[in-house]
Every structure is written in structure tokens, then in C-alpha cells.
Motif scaffolding. Structure first.
Motif, PDB file in Angstrom:
ATOM      1  N   ASN A 238      34.893  62.478  63.212  1.00  0.00           N
ATOM      2  CA  ASN A 238      34.214  61.228  62.868  1.00  0.00           C
ATOM      3  C   ASN A 238      35.126  60.328  62.041  1.00  0.00           C
ATOM      4  OD1 ASN A 238      31.784  61.891  64.132  1.00  0.00           O
ATOM      5  ND2 ASN A 238      31.004  62.953  62.320  1.00  0.00           N
ATOM      6  N   LYS A 239      35.117  59.048  62.367  1.00  0.00           N
ATOM      7  CA  LYS A 239      35.913  58.067  61.629  1.00  0.00           C
ATOM      8  C   LYS A 239      35.022  57.299  60.657  1.00  0.00           C
ATOM      9  CE  LYS A 239      39.037  57.399  65.575  1.00  0.00           C
ATOM     10  NZ  LYS A 239      40.143  58.157  64.962  1.00  0.00           N
TER      11      LYS A 239
ATOM     12  N   LEU B 254      30.480  60.560  58.370  1.00  0.00           N
ATOM     13  CA  LEU B 254      29.787  61.846  58.337  1.00  0.00           C
ATOM     14  C   LEU B 254      30.831  62.937  58.536  1.00  0.00           C
ATOM     15  CD1 LEU B 254      27.143  63.528  58.369  1.00  0.00           C
ATOM     16  CD2 LEU B 254      26.989  63.052  60.834  1.00  0.00           C
ATOM     17  N   ILE B 255      30.832  63.930  57.643  1.00  0.00           N
ATOM     18  CA  ILE B 255      31.794  65.024  57.731  1.00  0.00           C
ATOM     19  C   ILE B 255      31.189  66.128  58.601  1.00  0.00           C
ATOM     20  CG2 ILE B 255      33.094  66.762  56.446  1.00  0.00           C
ATOM     21  CD1 ILE B 255      33.083  64.877  54.059  1.00  0.00           C
TER      22      ILE B 255
ATOM     23  N   LEU C 264      25.830  64.081  67.159  1.00  0.00           N
ATOM     24  CA  LEU C 264      25.537  62.671  66.936  1.00  0.00           C
ATOM     25  C   LEU C 264      24.522  62.162  67.957  1.00  0.00           C
ATOM     26  CD1 LEU C 264      29.129  61.275  66.222  1.00  0.00           C
ATOM     27  CD2 LEU C 264      27.408  62.057  64.578  1.00  0.00           C
ATOM     28  N   LEU C 265      23.647  61.251  67.506  1.00  0.00           N
ATOM     29  CA  LEU C 265      22.642  60.636  68.372  1.00  0.00           C
ATOM     30  C   LEU C 265      22.794  59.124  68.335  1.00  0.00           C
ATOM     31  CD1 LEU C 265      19.484  62.692  67.264  1.00  0.00           C
ATOM     32  CD2 LEU C 265      20.830  63.034  69.346  1.00  0.00           C
ATOM     33  N   ASN C 266      22.296  58.480  69.373  1.00  0.00           N
ATOM     34  CA  ASN C 266      22.204  57.028  69.328  1.00  0.00           C
ATOM     35  C   ASN C 266      21.131  56.630  68.325  1.00  0.00           C
ATOM     36  OD1 ASN C 266      24.112  56.698  71.447  1.00  0.00           O
ATOM     37  ND2 ASN C 266      22.492  57.094  72.957  1.00  0.00           N
ATOM     38  N   ASP C 267      21.289  55.480  67.706  1.00  0.00           N
ATOM     39  CA  ASP C 267      20.325  55.062  66.681  1.00  0.00           C
ATOM     40  C   ASP C 267      18.909  54.971  67.238  1.00  0.00           C
ATOM     41  OD1 ASP C 267      22.339  54.918  64.804  1.00  0.00           O
ATOM     42  OD2 ASP C 267      22.741  52.796  65.148  1.00  0.00           O
TER      43      ASP C 267
ATOM     44  N   THR D 197      22.693  71.408  55.333  1.00  0.00           N
ATOM     45  CA  THR D 197      23.430  70.547  54.400  1.00  0.00           C
ATOM     46  C   THR D 197      24.374  69.642  55.181  1.00  0.00           C
ATOM     47  OG1 THR D 197      23.322  72.220  52.655  1.00  0.00           O
ATOM     48  CG2 THR D 197      25.015  70.516  52.437  1.00  0.00           C
ATOM     49  N   ALA D 198      24.386  68.370  54.809  1.00  0.00           N
ATOM     50  CA  ALA D 198      25.294  67.400  55.420  1.00  0.00           C
ATOM     51  C   ALA D 198      25.995  66.619  54.322  1.00  0.00           C
ATOM     52  CB  ALA D 198      24.529  66.455  56.341  1.00  0.00           C
ATOM     53  N   LEU D 199      27.285  66.347  54.522  1.00  0.00           N
ATOM     54  CA  LEU D 199      28.073  65.586  53.557  1.00  0.00           C
ATOM     55  C   LEU D 199      28.551  64.279  54.182  1.00  0.00           C
ATOM     56  CD1 LEU D 199      30.414  68.326  51.993  1.00  0.00           C
ATOM     57  CD2 LEU D 199      28.270  67.425  51.057  1.00  0.00           C
ATOM     58  N   TYR D 200      28.458  63.194  53.408  1.00  0.00           N
ATOM     59  CA  TYR D 200      29.039  61.909  53.771  1.00  0.00           C
ATOM     60  C   TYR D 200      30.115  61.557  52.755  1.00  0.00           C
ATOM     61  CZ  TYR D 200      25.454  60.470  57.189  1.00  0.00           C
ATOM     62  OH  TYR D 200      24.630  60.365  58.288  1.00  0.00           O
TER      63      TYR D 200
END
Length: 695
Positions: free
Chosen positions: A243-244, A542-543, A549-552, A572-575
Motif C-alpha cells: 500500500n502506498k 494502511l500497513i 482492500l475493498l472499493n469504498d 488489529t490494523a495500523l495506519y
């Protein structure tokens, strides 16, 4: 004269009867249901067929012919063809011990009697270049080479003289002078047969005198035509494109499916402990982070999970900050869990013969069986060249019966994974428990090579089976030909979870400490959507979660599949975010927009950093519920959990050689992990620290 005429009429009558050939159809059953793979043969001829997946067959025969129905593990049945064109048969189980059967193949065989131990050779036949496997190449041409057959599985090479038919008596393979570790036997068996020049078979003392005790079960020496074969790892992983950073002004929403899978960490740990190079795509940072336990509070109120966020400094970059989003699934006592309808779907193909595959699998499943209750039911389906039921639905209080069925499993043959999946789901549907836990537990190395084997076909198959309401747990075993990419598809599309078991310690974690989460779903299609405040946040990334990933617009679309949350599971998710007014090399400048500006309705004084929304469905429902949580712009000191999760993420980023971290030394990761080690009751965090130190 009359006698001659009489005999002539008899002969003509017999000829007329024999000429009355017709098509016989039917279904072969065992006591539980249709039986696929049964051999149906017209006695005294070579005319034969096999029953299909539904036990059906069709064969040409004449009135008076005898049809012979055979299937290993069942008593042979005989039926005489009469006027009826439909013959259904029920086979009875045969309790007698199966004998070893000599296999049949191609080539020419010679024996060398210059030593007391037989040395046999098979040279590739130029007249027959059919794509046989090695067992077929040897069969019938080398005295003393045998296969062991059992119901539902194909051949496994054995060299006569070994009385045991356990998993530990496969011969040693030597290819172009290099002994092969038995973990890679399945790869050797799948060699391109046209590349083989000669196969030698050594038995008895001759084998051990050359290669020591590891050749105590005999030795198969393969010489390739090129003579320089090099074993290549045949594992496969789905491609991950990191992810960029995204600019909030252009993309204020970040949407993804949760992921409770933990397979990547235990698989990476295995590679590091074995001194192997870790492929980039084997490193899924979200699965590494989610492998560990975090101290999130239990949910309160109507929803089955709690939401927790944290906002801290980034250890590896002074121009960014870190955000942690954590979910905690509701924990239940075992006696409060619903009754289970479990179907074990076990791969018993040849590739599962290694000690860290089927033997480990059996021991691991015993941990699960020992926790079953009377109201729980277990069935066992196995697959190799074919698929079949080896244990009908059995109550959890009959543990000895279930364990005996597991203990009797042996490996051999190809891998008809598609057939196995179809049969397991069919069985699970037939015994469906309303308001219960209906689940198929697939255990395999993922090396499907017969039937629905492509990733695309497997995805379509399992997505269709998802509609039955049966959930899926996917357990990966072994290495050398481990197909993580296929198992990930099965888990993602089958309303399931995915774990990789490399040791009994890991089995205890999956089936012991995380029993409820592994088997009992409390929320399905769980989606997360984060909206960043452009007045506070300039950019984010998003790390991990690249394959989730999903479309919005998918967030509010209830037809879109997403991840499942089990009882007691944590996510757990990290940004990594760039605050407004901060310059960062990874967030490139874009031209001023003419029509789209800062459309935020929030004033610059508003303290909201972001809003995170969650959608989920109850396990048996199709309509989603939404939860909302707001994080303010208030940086806090990192908690122990945050420090440790950050250390794991940083380690994963380093293994992936991420462009988004500076030249971080392992000492920094270790120090961060030590500061976040906490109580560490089970020692998993300490093990992580040792792992980082080892490379």
C-alpha cells in the motif's frame, strides 16, 4: 443328425443371448451414502468403469454377464445382468487388514546379483512416453517395490522388507547424487518423467551402506538426462503490492475487510528457524500482527465486539504518526457455545506423507477431538486420487472411535481437492444444525493437482459453497510445496479463517487457546471504513491488508463478502499518517484542483482526527449492522500493546524490504518489542524477540 441340430440351436441361442448387449446403469452405495471411485468390471473381460462423484456408473454388458464391484476397504459384490437395465449395489465394509499390492508401470527391469542385496534398475522407455509418475514408472518392473492402498487414496511407494505401513517407511530419494530431505519427497514424485534417464532401487544393507540410517527403508536413486537436477522450492504465495500513501484531499476514505488469519507469522517463523530465505509475498503484515494477543476490553451492549483506537508517534519516521484500530470479539465459555456439526476434510495425498504433514495433522486434531462435547458431531472426509467418507457423523463423546479413524489414515496418490471439498460440504449440509456451528475444517498443504485446481476455479467453487451457510477453517501443514495462495483463497471466499501449523505448540494455540475463535463465528462480512479529516490529516497508508482492500462503495453493499470474526478473536490494523502541514517525501505534490477543493464541513478547530465505521452481519443473517467510532487529535504515550504491534509491523516491513522505513537495525525492533513485551503469559512475545535476534 438331430443331435447336431440340437447342439447347433443351443449354440445359436447362447449367441443370441450374448448378443443382447445393453447399457447397465446404477448407483453404488455404502451404508452412509453414494460411493465414488468404485471399480465396476464385467467378469472375465477388461470392460470396466468407475463410479463418479455421486456413485453413479454406466457400463455395456449382456444378459447373463456378472458385474464385479470392488473398492478397497469394502467386500467385493457380484451382480448378474438380467432383464433390468438398472442395478444398484450396496457395498459392505471389510474389516480385514489391507495387503500391500504390487504396482504396474513401464520400462525394462534388470537385476544385479553381484551383492547379497538386490539392486534393480528401470530405464526410461522410448516407446512409451506417457506422463506417468515415479510410482507408475517403477511398478511391476522392479521386484520388491510395492504400494500401500487404502480407501480413497492412491499409491505410496514402499520397498518390500518393511513390514510397517506407517508414514515413516518411505524410501530415501537421491537425485543426481544428492539425497533429498523427505519433506520434499512430493516434489521429487512430480518430476517431469521425460527428464529421467534411469531409476535404481536399492534394498537392505546396500542402501544403508551407501547412505546410512536415513536409507533404512530402502533407496530410490534417480538419474536425470541432464544430470544436474537442483531442487526448487515449489511453494506459492499471492502477489502483494505494498500500500502506498494516499492524499486525503483526493481519497478521504480507506475501506477494507478484516483479516483474522494468522498463517503468515507461523510460516515465516518456520522459514527463519530453518535458515531459509523468506519470500516477500509470504510476509503478510496484518497476519503477523494479528498472531499475537492484545489486551482489548470485552464488548458491552448489543454488538459482539468492542472498538479501540490509539494515536502515537512513529518509531521509524519523525514526519509521520501511527494509528492503531483494534477489535475485540466477545468471548464465550465452551459450555455456552452452540452445538457443532464439524466435518474434517483431510488431505491424505502423497504430498502429505512427510512427518510435518499428516503425522503432525493427526496429533493436532486430537487436541480438538479431546474438547468435543456430547452434543457436537464429527465426520471425517479424506481425499487423494478420489474422495470418500471414513467416519460418519459421530458424537463428541465417542472420542475413541474418532481418534481411531484419524490414526488409521495413511498418505499416497494425487490430490483431488475439488472432489474432497464437494463431498465435505455435501455431508455438512446433510447434517446441518440450525442455530448451531456448521463448519468444514480443511487440513492440507494446499497442493491440489487433480480436478478443480486453478486458483480461479477454486475461488468459484468455494464461493458457491459459502451460500450453504457452512463456514470453513483452513489449516496449512508442511513445506516444500505449501500452497499458501490457494489456502488464502479458500479461507477468504469460504467464510473462514486460515492458520498454518508447523509444530504441536502451534496446534495447541489454534485448537487449545483459540478454540472458540477457530471454530465459532460471531460476526461475518466485517468491513472497516476510515474517513480522515482533511483539516487534520494530509495523507495516510494502511500497513498490510493489501489483499483485503475493498472499493469504498462496497462498504454499504451487503452482497460483498468480507472477513469473519470468531469468538474471542482480535483484529488489529495500523495506519501510518501524515498530519496536515507536514512535508513528507512519500506524499508527492499534485496540481491545484479547479473543481474539487477542501469540501470538509468541519471547522479547522474541530478536534476529530478520523471517523471509523464498522459493518457486520450476524452469522445466520444477510443484513448488516453499523457501528461508529471517532478518534480525536490527541497523541498519547504508546501502550505496551501498541509498542509490540509496532515492532511486529516493523519487522514485517523489513522482511519485505519496504520503501517506507528507514535503515532500521534489528536492535531497534528488539528494543521496541522488549518494551512492549508485557506479561506474555504464553511466551509468544519472547519467542518473537528470539526470532528477530536470529537473523
Amino acid at each position: 443328425m438331430y443331435k447336431k441340430l440340437f447342439f447347433l440351436l443351443i449354440i445359436l441361442g447362447i449367441s443370441i443371448v450374448q448378443a443382447q448387449e445393453k447399457t447397465i446403469t446404477g448407483i453404488v452405495y455404502e451404508t452412509f451414502g453414494p460411493l465414488p471411485g468404485v471399480s465396476v468390471l464385467v467378469k472375465g473381460t477388461t470392460n470396466g468403469v468407475q463410479t463418479d462423484f455421486d456413485g453413479k456408473y454406466s457400463i455395456k454388458a449382456s444378459i447373463g454377464d456378472t458385474l464385479v464391484y470392488t473398492y478397497l476397504g469394502f467386500k467385493t459384490a457380484y451382480k448378474t445382468v438380467g432383464k433390468s437395465s438398472i442395478i444398484n449395489v450396496t457395498l459392505l465394509e471389510d474389516a480385514q487388514t489391507l495387503d500391500e499390492i504390487v504396482i504396474v508401470g513401464y520400462g525394462t527391469s534388470t537385476k544385479n546379483y553381484t551383492t547379497s542385496s538386490a539392486v534393480s534398475s528401470v530405464k526410461a522407455s522410448q516407446k512409451n512416453k506417457r506422463n506417468y509418475n515415479i510410482s507408475q514408472s517403477l511398478s511391476g518392473k522392479v521386484s520388491g517395490v510395492q504400494i500401500t492402498n487404502q480407501p480413497y487414496i492412491s499409491s505410496a511407494i514402499r520397498i518390500r522388507g518393511n513390514s510397517s505401513i506407517s508414514n515413516n517407511n518411505e524410501p530415501l530419494y537421491v537425485v543426481d547424487g544428492v539425497p533429498i530431505n523427505n519433506n520434499y519427497n512430493s516434489i521429487i514424485k512430480d518430476l517431469d518423467k521425460n527428464s529421467i534417464e534411469k531409476i535404481n532401487v536399492l534394498k537392505d544393507d546396500k542402501a544403508t551402506s551407501l547412505y546410512g540410517n536415513r536409507a533404512s527403508n530402502g533407496c530410490i536413486i534417480i538419474t536425470t538426462k541432464k544430470g544436474n537436477y537442483s531442487l526448487e522450492n515449489d511453494e506459492s504465495y499471492a502477489q502483494i503490492n505494498e500500500n502506498k500513501f494516499k492524499r486525503v484531499q483526493l481519497s478521504p476514505l480507506s475501506t477494507f475487510s478484516i483479516d483474522v488469519d494468522k498463517a503468515s507469522y507461523s510460516n515465516v517463523r518456520r522459514m527463519i528457524n530453518n535458515g531459509e530465505k523468506v519470500p516477500f509475498n509470504a510476509v503478510k503484515i496484518e497476519e503477523m500482527i494479528n498472531y499475537f494477543d492484545y489486551q482489548y476490553p470485552q464488548p458491552k451492549g448489543e454488538h459482539p465486539f468492542s472498538i479501540n483506537t490509539e494515536f502515537v508517534e512513529t518509531p521509524w519516521n519523525t514526519t509521520t504518526k501511527l494509528v492503531k484500530i483494534g477489535l475485540q470479539g466477545k468471548t464465550f465459555e465452551q459450555e455456552d457455545l452452540p452445538a457443532s456439526n464439524l466435518t474434517f476434510l483431510i488431505d491424505v495425498s502423497g504430498s502429505m506423507g512427510a512427518q510435518n504433514k499428516l503425522p503432525l495433522l493427526k496429533s493436532a486434531f486430537k487436541l480438538l477431538v479431546n474438547q468435543l462435547r456430547k452434543e457436537d458431531k464429527v465426520a471425517i472426509v479424506v481425499y487423494a486420487g478420489a474422495a470418500g467418507v471414513v467416519l460418519k457423523p459421530t458424537s463428541g463423546n465417542q472420542k475413541e472411535k474418532i481418534l481411531n479413524a484419524l490414526n488409521n489414515l495413511e498418505s499416497g496418490g494425487s490430490t483431488a481437492g475439488g472432489k474432497g471439498i464437494k463431498l465435505a460440504y455435501k455431508l455438512a449440509e446433510k447434517n446441518f444444525k440450525k442455530n448451531g456451528n456448521n463448519r468444514v475444517i480443511l487440513a492440507t498443504d494446499g497442493d491440489f493437482n487433480v480436478g478443480a485446481s486453478s486458483d480461479e476455479r477454486m475461488e468459484k467453487l468455494i464461493a458457491k459453497k459459502r451460500e450453504t451457510g457452512v463456514f470453513l477453517s483452513v489449516l496449512g501443514f508442511g513445506y516444500g510445496n505449501y500452497k499458501d495462495s490457494k489456502l488464502e483463497i479458500l479461507a477468504d471466499k469460504g467464510n473462514g479463517n486460515h492458520a498454518y501449523i508447523d509444530t504441536m505448540q502451534e496446534a495447541q494455540k489454534v485448537f487449545g487457546q483459540e478454540f472458540g475463535g477457530t471454530l465459532h463465528t460471531i460476526a461475518k462480512d466485517v468491513k472497516i471504513q476510515v474517513e480522515f479529516n482533511p483539516n487534520k490529516v494530509k495523507g495516510y497508508r494502511l500497513i498490510g491488508y493489501e489483499n483485503r482492500l475493498l472499493n469504498d462503495e462496497d462498504f454499504i453493499d451487503d452482497s460483498i463478502d468480507a472477513g469473519e470474526l470468531g469468538a474471542g478473536h482480535k483484529v488489529t490494523a495500523l495506519y501510518e499518517i501524515i498530519l496536515a502541514g507536514t512535508e513528507n517525501e512519500f506524499l508527492k505534490v499534485v496540481p491545484d484542483l479547479k473543481y474539487t477543493g477542501n469540501n470538509s464541513k468541519l471547522s479547522t478547530n474541530n478536534n476529530e482526527l478520523f471517523t471509523v465505521k464498522f459493518r457486520y452481519k450476524k452469522p445466520s443473517e444477510d443484513k448488516s449492522f453499523e457501528m461508529i467510532h471517532i478518534q480525536n487529535d490527541e497523541i498519547t504515550n504508546a501502550s505496551e500493546d501498541m509498542k509490540f504491534a509496532t515492532a511486529v509491523a516493523l519487522f514485517g516491513l523489513k522482511l519485505r524490504k519496504s520503501q517506507y522505513i528507514n535503515k532500521i537495525e534489528n536492535s531497534t525492533i528488539i528494543e521496541l518489542a522488549k518494551n512492549g513485551k508485557g506479561e506474555d503469559v504464553n511466551g509468544y512475545r519472547a519467542e518473537f524477540i528470539r526470532l528477530v535476534k536470529s537473523i
